[in-house]
Write an enzyme that holds these catalytic residues in place. Structure first.
Site, PDB file in Angstrom:
ATOM      1  N   ASP A  27       0.853  -1.190   0.000  1.00  0.00           N
ATOM      2  CA  ASP A  27       0.000   0.000   0.000  1.00  0.00           C
ATOM      3  C   ASP A  27       0.888   1.239   0.000  1.00  0.00           C
ATOM      4  O   ASP A  27       1.607   1.504   0.968  1.00  0.00           O
ATOM      5  CB  ASP A  27      -0.892  -0.019   1.238  1.00  0.00           C
ATOM      6  CG  ASP A  27      -1.946   1.075   1.224  1.00  0.00           C
ATOM      7  OD1 ASP A  27      -2.107   1.729   0.181  1.00  0.00           O
ATOM      8  OD2 ASP A  27      -2.610   1.264   2.260  1.00  0.00           O
ATOM      9  N   ASP A  48      -2.918   2.337  -5.976  1.00  0.00           N
ATOM     10  CA  ASP A  48      -1.821   2.382  -5.010  1.00  0.00           C
ATOM     11  C   ASP A  48      -1.740   1.184  -4.069  1.00  0.00           C
ATOM     12  O   ASP A  48      -0.930   1.192  -3.140  1.00  0.00           O
ATOM     13  CB  ASP A  48      -1.908   3.664  -4.183  1.00  0.00           C
ATOM     14  CG  ASP A  48      -3.201   3.759  -3.385  1.00  0.00           C
ATOM     15  OD1 ASP A  48      -4.212   3.192  -3.820  1.00  0.00           O
ATOM     16  OD2 ASP A  48      -3.189   4.406  -2.323  1.00  0.00           O
ATOM     17  N   GLU A  49      -2.531   0.150  -4.302  1.00  0.00           N
ATOM     18  CA  GLU A  49      -2.420  -1.014  -3.416  1.00  0.00           C
ATOM     19  C   GLU A  49      -2.769  -2.300  -4.153  1.00  0.00           C
ATOM     20  O   GLU A  49      -3.528  -2.306  -5.121  1.00  0.00           O
ATOM     21  CB  GLU A  49      -3.277  -0.855  -2.165  1.00  0.00           C
ATOM     22  CG  GLU A  49      -4.768  -0.800  -2.426  1.00  0.00           C
ATOM     23  CD  GLU A  49      -5.587  -0.801  -1.139  1.00  0.00           C
ATOM     24  OE1 GLU A  49      -5.253  -1.558  -0.200  1.00  0.00           O
ATOM     25  OE2 GLU A  49      -6.580  -0.060  -1.084  1.00  0.00           O
TER      26      GLU A  49
END
Length: 346
Positions: A11, A106-107
């Site tokens: 993350d 983003d993860e």
């Protein structure tokens, strides 16, 4: 023997804001948020850790954020830039495994069981990924390493920013016993409040209730709670995870006063939705059409209907139905679709 520590949840730390700080070092050490402007009723998409000290968080109205921190620097999102950075992060993931389940830009979850990198040592793989993201891309990323997705995702938040946390199989029982129930997947404010009234604050408290009791209180979700509070999660990492919905929405600088004004905005929203769908790599069949309305007083409603198209007349009908529920000026409109599990046949 397979490595029981096989799942890594990666993350990026305050992703959009970190990219902006990387590209403009003058922002370092200053409170930064990425989102819409206060005068246009924007909301915060994300903010850096300096801004968070003022109580600013994602989804907060930008005007509220600015009141909490007069020096807050608000930057409009540059989604094309963020998508480019995301692709580079995923290229680093793929050096170690192709079993990657993206959750957002983003993860992602990574299944590293059977990996050759570092002899399949998930802790060392996570450390290598974090180092590569820092050195090659110039932002930081945190990681959680655990036997399953539930625990890995919780663990990735444990040592943020720029850290990692490991939950070994031997540590699972102790880790989850002290875990606040609000950390469990799917537990929001309403469920937390309901559990709080029962005197349940931690997973250890929750473990005292039988599966039947939880099902009576929460339906099918109660059975998931029964599993989660014991750290049990059998969901596999799904590299070809199919998105279940696509939508667009707009918050207006001035309230839309009535239904005709709302209907005037509909063609533009539908056009935006179609543009977003053009960039999807897999064309899944449309199952439902959806309209979301947020009124002046922040009350909101969602209306949907079974449909296999993006018919404008259906969106108009849904909008009319939703508007009647509040019958007051509108600050936000959204349109979207829910997708079938199977791809559309050629």
């Amino acid at each position: 023997m397979s490595n029981p520590l096989r799942i890594i949840h990666c993350d990026c730390d305050s992703f959009y804001a970190s990219v902006e700080e990387r590209d403009n070092p003058a922002l370092t050490g200053k409170p930064v948020a990425v989102g819409g402007l206060p005068e246009k009723r924007g909301v915060v998409a994300t903010c850096n850790y300096v801004a968070r000290k003022y109580g600013i968080h994602s989804a907060m109205p930008s005007a509220t954020a600015r009141r909490r921190c007069a020096d807050l620097i608000i930057i409009r999102p540059d989604m094309e830039k963020y998508r480019g950075v995301s692709r580079r992060v995923h290229e680093i993931f793929r050096r170690h495994t192709d079993r990657i389940e993206p959750l957002s830009l983003d993860e992602a979850y990574l299944d590293v069981s059977g990996c050759e990198s570092f002899g399949g040592d998930a802790v060392r793989i996570a450390r290598a990924i974090r180092g590569a993201v820092r050195d090659e891309i110039g932002i930081t990323i945190s990681a959680g390493i655990a036997p399953n997705k539930l625990l890995a995702k919780i663990a990735s938040d444990w040592n943020k920013p720029d850290g990692q946390h490991v939950v070994t199989p031997e540590a699972v029982a102790g880790f989850v016993a002290e875990l606040p129930v609000a950390k469990l997947h799917g537990v929001g404010k309403v469920t937390s409040a309901k559990l709080g009234k029962l005197g349940i604050a931690t997973c250890g408290d929750l473990q005292k209730l039988e599966a039947g009791e939880l099902r009576e209180l929460f339906g099918q979700f109660g059975l998931r709670l029964h599993q989660q509070c014991r750290g049990i999660d059998e969901r596999p990492v799904q590299p070809n995870r199919v998105r279940k919905s696509v939508s667009v929405e707009t918050t207006y600088a001035r309230d839309l006063p009535d239904l005709p004004a709302c209907l005037e905005e509909l063609p533009g929203l539908i056009a935006s939705l179609k543009r977003r769908l053009e960039h999807r790599p897999q064309a899944a069949a449309v199952r439902k059409q959806v309209v979301k309305i947020k009124f002046r007083d922040f009350s909101q409603t969602t209306v949907e209907m079974v449909s296999d198209s993006l018919a404008a007349e259906n969106f108009a009908q849904l909008l009319a139905t939703g508007f009647e529920r509040g019958n007051k000026p509108v600050r936000l409109l959204g349109v979207g679709i829910r997708l079938a599990n199977e791809p559309r046949s050629a």
